[in-house]
Design an enzyme around this catalytic site. Structure first.
Site, short mmCIF file in Angstrom:
data_model
loop_
_atom_site.label_atom_id
_atom_site.label_comp_id
_atom_site.label_asym_id
_atom_site.label_seq_id
_atom_site.Cartn_x
_atom_site.Cartn_y
_atom_site.Cartn_z
CG HIS A 1 -1.95 1.07 1.19
ND1 HIS A 1 -2.85 1.20 0.15
CD2 HIS A 1 -2.22 2.08 2.06
CE1 HIS A 1 -3.64 2.24 0.38
NE2 HIS A 1 -3.28 2.78 1.53
CG HIS B 1 -3.42 6.48 2.26
ND1 HIS B 1 -4.09 5.31 2.54
CD2 HIS B 1 -3.59 7.26 3.36
CE1 HIS B 1 -4.63 5.37 3.74
NE2 HIS B 1 -4.34 6.55 4.26
CB CYS C 1 -2.53 2.96 -3.21
SG CYS C 1 -1.77 1.30 -3.19
#
Length: 265
Positions: A30, A42, A157
């Protein structure tokens, strides 16, 4: 940072850094932009959007999305963010979700890029200043759907963080992340291996491939194709990667997705 490990300590963090943390036994990572004061911006699917593919990919997405302080003990800094989606802001602890902290590298040479064992950890693209990076991240945070709809393979992401850091994006598919490109490159290697299996039994090529030495050669060729495939798809070398001001990008993405443009300041 070492060649294989890009793990850093919190003391080494600087505003504007593109950081990431591995999820689910290093299956997926991530990514986000550290903007200072313990805050990370994010892009997340969140809000129940994890289970829309109907394939095994859903389990990967679910395990890759941080809890964001949900449950019986919400984060005292972030509150319960478990139902949020799109571009969000979290504290560093919620972003890491118990994982280690890694720094994404920019401006690496082509040989170094190809030598890295997997995608999603570096790019040949050059980063912009920390000020430009943070401006893009905060602007997209101010727009609910500014970076579009989350998609694991097309708009994720990592795509978000790379755009914030470099200003580059591939609008033809809304993305160009290293993780997705690694999947594509690996698919090409599997196709190559399948083609080799179709060679006739009586041919010299089949004879060589069937032997131990032949297997080693095929493995080397396959890995070489994987590395070259990753490089060809890297946003730093792609001819279809364009640099967009963040204000214009929000408008373009809304048009592509058939949404009304959010022009609120």
């Amino acid at each position: 940072m070492g060649f294989l490990s890009q793990q850093i300590s919190r003391d080494e963090l600087k505003p504007g850094d593109h950081i990431y943390s591995w999820r689910r036994a290093y299956i997926y990572s991530h990514h986000g932009i550290y903007v200072g004061n313990g805050e990370v911006i994010h892009f997340t699917c969140g809000g129940g959007l994890e289970t829309r593919t109907g394939t095994f990919v859903d389990s990967i997405i679910v395990s890759s999305v941080p809890n964001h302080g949900g449950g019986d003990n919400p984060c005292p800094n972030c509150g319960d963010q478990s139902n949020l989606d799109g571009v969000i802001s979290s504290c560093l602890d919620c972003f890491l979700a118990g994982g280690n902290l890694y720094l994404f590298e920019y401006g690496v040479s082509r040989p170094v890029f190809m030598a890295k064992p997997r995608g999603g950890i570096c790019t040949t693209a050059v980063s912009d200043s920390s000020g430009e990076t943070i401006h893009r991240a905060r602007y997209l945070l101010s727009k609910k759907n500014g970076f579009g709809v989350y998609d694991l393979l097309k708009n994720n992401c990592e795509d978000f963080a790379i755009y914030c850091k470099s200003g580059l994006i591939v609008l033809s598919k809304l993305g160009g992340s290293g993780q997705a490109n690694s999947v594509s490159a690996a698919s090409g290697v599997l196709s190559f291996a399948g083609a080799m299996k179709t060679v006739s039994v009586g041919s010299a090529a089949r004879f060589v491939v069937s032997g131990f030495a032949g297997f080693g050669v095929m493995a080397l060729v396959g890995y070489g194709k994987y590395c070259i495939g990753r490089l060809d798809a890297d946003i730093g070398v792609r001819s279809d990667a364009n640099k967009f001001p963040v204000e214009a990008l929000v408008t373009v993405i809304a048009i592509i997705e058939g949404r009304e443009v959010d022009d609120k300041k």
